[in-house]
Write a protein that holds these residues in place. Sequence first.
Motif, PDB file in Angstrom:
ATOM      1  N   LEU A 118     -10.301  -6.097  -3.187  1.00  0.00           N
ATOM      2  CA  LEU A 118     -10.179  -6.041  -1.733  1.00  0.00           C
ATOM      3  C   LEU A 118     -11.161  -5.042  -1.125  1.00  0.00           C
ATOM      4  CD1 LEU A 118      -6.287  -6.158  -1.279  1.00  0.00           C
ATOM      5  CD2 LEU A 118      -7.920  -7.992  -0.850  1.00  0.00           C
ATOM      6  N   LYS A 119     -11.447  -3.953  -1.850  1.00  0.00           N
ATOM      7  CA  LYS A 119     -12.410  -2.968  -1.366  1.00  0.00           C
ATOM      8  C   LYS A 119     -13.800  -3.575  -1.195  1.00  0.00           C
ATOM      9  CE  LYS A 119     -10.093   1.007  -3.510  1.00  0.00           C
ATOM     10  NZ  LYS A 119     -10.186   2.023  -4.594  1.00  0.00           N
ATOM     11  N   SER A 120     -14.116  -4.624  -1.960  1.00  0.00           N
ATOM     12  CA  SER A 120     -15.431  -5.270  -1.877  1.00  0.00           C
ATOM     13  C   SER A 120     -15.543  -6.222  -0.697  1.00  0.00           C
ATOM     14  CB  SER A 120     -15.716  -6.028  -3.176  1.00  0.00           C
ATOM     15  OG  SER A 120     -14.854  -7.150  -3.307  1.00  0.00           O
ATOM     16  N   HIS A 121     -14.499  -6.282   0.148  1.00  0.00           N
ATOM     17  CA  HIS A 121     -14.470  -7.172   1.320  1.00  0.00           C
ATOM     18  C   HIS A 121     -14.686  -8.628   0.884  1.00  0.00           C
ATOM     19  CE1 HIS A 121     -14.050  -7.522   5.570  1.00  0.00           C
ATOM     20  NE2 HIS A 121     -15.227  -8.072   5.747  1.00  0.00           N
ATOM     21  N   ILE A 122     -13.884  -9.039  -0.092  1.00  0.00           N
ATOM     22  CA  ILE A 122     -14.026 -10.345  -0.727  1.00  0.00           C
ATOM     23  C   ILE A 122     -13.806 -11.496   0.256  1.00  0.00           C
ATOM     24  CG2 ILE A 122     -11.607 -10.444  -1.449  1.00  0.00           C
ATOM     25  CD1 ILE A 122     -14.630 -11.595  -3.567  1.00  0.00           C
ATOM     26  N   SER A 123     -13.037 -11.264   1.319  1.00  0.00           N
ATOM     27  CA  SER A 123     -12.755 -12.344   2.268  1.00  0.00           C
ATOM     28  C   SER A 123     -14.011 -12.857   2.946  1.00  0.00           C
ATOM     29  CB  SER A 123     -11.750 -11.869   3.327  1.00  0.00           C
ATOM     30  OG  SER A 123     -12.295 -10.815   4.090  1.00  0.00           O
ATOM     31  N   SER A 124     -15.034 -11.990   3.113  1.00  0.00           N
ATOM     32  CA  SER A 124     -16.281 -12.400   3.761  1.00  0.00           C
ATOM     33  C   SER A 124     -17.398 -12.672   2.762  1.00  0.00           C
ATOM     34  CB  SER A 124     -16.747 -11.312   4.747  1.00  0.00           C
ATOM     35  OG  SER A 124     -15.825 -11.169   5.803  1.00  0.00           O
ATOM     36  N   ALA A 125     -17.088 -12.579   1.472  1.00  0.00           N
ATOM     37  CA  ALA A 125     -18.120 -12.763   0.452  1.00  0.00           C
ATOM     38  C   ALA A 125     -18.438 -14.243   0.250  1.00  0.00           C
ATOM     39  CB  ALA A 125     -17.669 -12.154  -0.865  1.00  0.00           C
ATOM     40  N   LYS A 126     -19.636 -14.488  -0.256  1.00  0.00           N
ATOM     41  CA  LYS A 126     -20.053 -15.854  -0.578  1.00  0.00           C
ATOM     42  C   LYS A 126     -19.676 -16.224  -1.999  1.00  0.00           C
ATOM     43  CE  LYS A 126     -24.074 -18.910  -0.134  1.00  0.00           C
ATOM     44  NZ  LYS A 126     -25.514 -18.963   0.233  1.00  0.00           N
ATOM     45  N   GLY A 127     -19.668 -15.240  -2.876  1.00  0.00           N
ATOM     46  CA  GLY A 127     -19.331 -15.526  -4.258  1.00  0.00           C
ATOM     47  C   GLY A 127     -19.261 -14.266  -5.089  1.00  0.00           C
ATOM     48  N   ALA A 128     -19.099 -14.466  -6.403  1.00  0.00           N
ATOM     49  CA  ALA A 128     -18.979 -13.353  -7.331  1.00  0.00           C
ATOM     50  C   ALA A 128     -19.765 -13.647  -8.599  1.00  0.00           C
ATOM     51  CB  ALA A 128     -17.515 -13.090  -7.669  1.00  0.00           C
ATOM     52  N   VAL A 129     -20.312 -12.595  -9.177  1.00  0.00           N
ATOM     53  CA  VAL A 129     -21.024 -12.696 -10.456  1.00  0.00           C
ATOM     54  C   VAL A 129     -20.346 -11.724 -11.409  1.00  0.00           C
ATOM     55  CG1 VAL A 129     -23.234 -12.560 -11.630  1.00  0.00           C
ATOM     56  CG2 VAL A 129     -23.171 -13.167  -9.202  1.00  0.00           C
ATOM     57  N   ILE A 130     -19.879 -12.246 -12.559  1.00  0.00           N
ATOM     58  CA  ILE A 130     -19.097 -11.440 -13.495  1.00  0.00           C
ATOM     59  C   ILE A 130     -19.898 -11.246 -14.773  1.00  0.00           C
ATOM     60  CG2 ILE A 130     -16.858 -11.193 -14.618  1.00  0.00           C
ATOM     61  CD1 ILE A 130     -15.863 -13.399 -12.648  1.00  0.00           C
ATOM     62  N   PHE A 131     -20.194  -9.986 -15.098  1.00  0.00           N
ATOM     63  CA  PHE A 131     -21.069  -9.679 -16.225  1.00  0.00           C
ATOM     64  C   PHE A 131     -20.343  -8.978 -17.368  1.00  0.00           C
ATOM     65  CE2 PHE A 131     -24.887  -9.785 -13.250  1.00  0.00           C
ATOM     66  CZ  PHE A 131     -25.354 -10.978 -13.780  1.00  0.00           C
ATOM     67  N   SER A 132     -19.042  -9.169 -17.494  1.00  0.00           N
ATOM     68  CA  SER A 132     -18.339  -8.552 -18.613  1.00  0.00           C
ATOM     69  C   SER A 132     -18.636  -9.330 -19.892  1.00  0.00           C
ATOM     70  CB  SER A 132     -16.831  -8.549 -18.356  1.00  0.00           C
ATOM     71  OG  SER A 132     -16.146  -8.080 -19.500  1.00  0.00           O
ATOM     72  N   LYS A 133     -18.840  -8.598 -20.984  1.00  0.00           N
ATOM     73  CA  LYS A 133     -19.091  -9.246 -22.273  1.00  0.00           C
ATOM     74  C   LYS A 133     -17.789  -9.608 -22.970  1.00  0.00           C
ATOM     75  CE  LYS A 133     -23.468  -6.773 -22.606  1.00  0.00           C
ATOM     76  NZ  LYS A 133     -24.280  -5.769 -23.309  1.00  0.00           N
ATOM     77  N   ASN A 134     -16.676  -9.266 -22.318  1.00  0.00           N
ATOM     78  CA  ASN A 134     -15.353  -9.614 -22.830  1.00  0.00           C
ATOM     79  C   ASN A 134     -14.821 -10.800 -22.031  1.00  0.00           C
ATOM     80  OD1 ASN A 134     -12.633  -9.773 -23.517  1.00  0.00           O
ATOM     81  ND2 ASN A 134     -12.418  -7.570 -23.734  1.00  0.00           N
ATOM     82  N   THR A 135     -14.590 -11.923 -22.696  1.00  0.00           N
ATOM     83  CA  THR A 135     -14.146 -13.143 -22.013  1.00  0.00           C
ATOM     84  C   THR A 135     -12.826 -12.944 -21.292  1.00  0.00           C
ATOM     85  OG1 THR A 135     -15.250 -14.439 -23.735  1.00  0.00           O
ATOM     86  CG2 THR A 135     -13.710 -15.607 -22.319  1.00  0.00           C
TER      87      THR A 135
END
Length: 375
Positions: free
Chosen positions: A193-210
């Motif tokens: 929520l701190k990332s203001h996800i409601s107005s975001a276009k998308g997300a990129v997830i770079f964790s090496k843990n599935t």
Amino acid sequence: MAKSFRWFWSSDKSKKPEIDLTSELLNELSRFRFPLVVVQVFLIIGTLGYLALEDYTLIEAFFQASYTFTNTGFGALKEHKFTPITIIFTTVLMLIGAATITFCVAIVVNVIMGGKLISIIKEVKMINKIARLKNHYVIFYHNEFSLQLSRHFLKAQIPFVVIDNGEHFEKEAIENKYPYYINDDPHSINTILKSHISSAKGAVIFSKNTTDNIAIIVSIRLYQEELKRKKYNIISIANKEEEIDKLKKIGCNYVVSPTNITAQRISSIILKPGSENIIENFMSNNENSLSLEEVVVPKYSWLVLRKLKEAHLREVVRVSVVGIRQKDGQYISMPTGDVLISSECKVLLIGAANDIRQAKKILMRKQKPEELKYV
């Protein structure tokens, strides 16, 4: 006027952070409560004591108590006329004042240097800046992948927020010129929520843990359903085929395998050396490098229900159309100039990055551009 007011009100509302850190800030500030109360209590006692012992007005008694308690002065009033009892009272008040001030300073230094007050204030400031973003991407985890992606995003002027819970992440974020970042647990819904996800276009997830990738994807999709908004564009990484399938099933739009991409690049260098030059050209960030982009033709476009050749994209802006995806999903590869452009179809353009921007402007016009009338 009413519509304008509603738009202004909704714009202000959308720029507010989705999470409020007031309670955490007040919790830290509450540690100042005790020393402040102690100081006020002794000032009141001192003021009442001087009122009872000496012929002082209320303001004189308060003044005498204040500079005696804080040990900042003496001799401004009638100290030479003090009775023995007043002298003893003054001495005790001075000793208590010295001890209390030392105690209060120690608490203040401990709160500022050893507590979370400074970090919370910085976080509140950052969250307020992030709340102004729109159509940004949220990058989860700081590593070699996020470093490279951030450089491309900065060059392309794509806004982004990086989230990581590393101990030294804040320092690394500043060194790598991340404009927006959050140093917190990426799995937490409060962090998202701190990332203001409601107005975001998308997300990129770079964790090496599935497991981490799955948890974040599920959280974002659930929040998306709660907001009842269009789907986020979610991109993740994975190394194994079963991991790729699993991430796609739970809602990931694209899954990139660094292992597969590396193998494909090496294979193309060995088997088809010439093709590697073309790939490098596409991946370059120069204005004159080749770029491939899919553009949606809006309903209001002047080109809707007209033939593709009427756009004269190749002649005017040196851009070619290599594919058209109709709204019903039908794909036309290498379309001829006689193909009709339908509403909300997706046109795949190839050309220099700057030329593609010009082509997009032509497709977005409501009226046929003047320069096309003379081609």
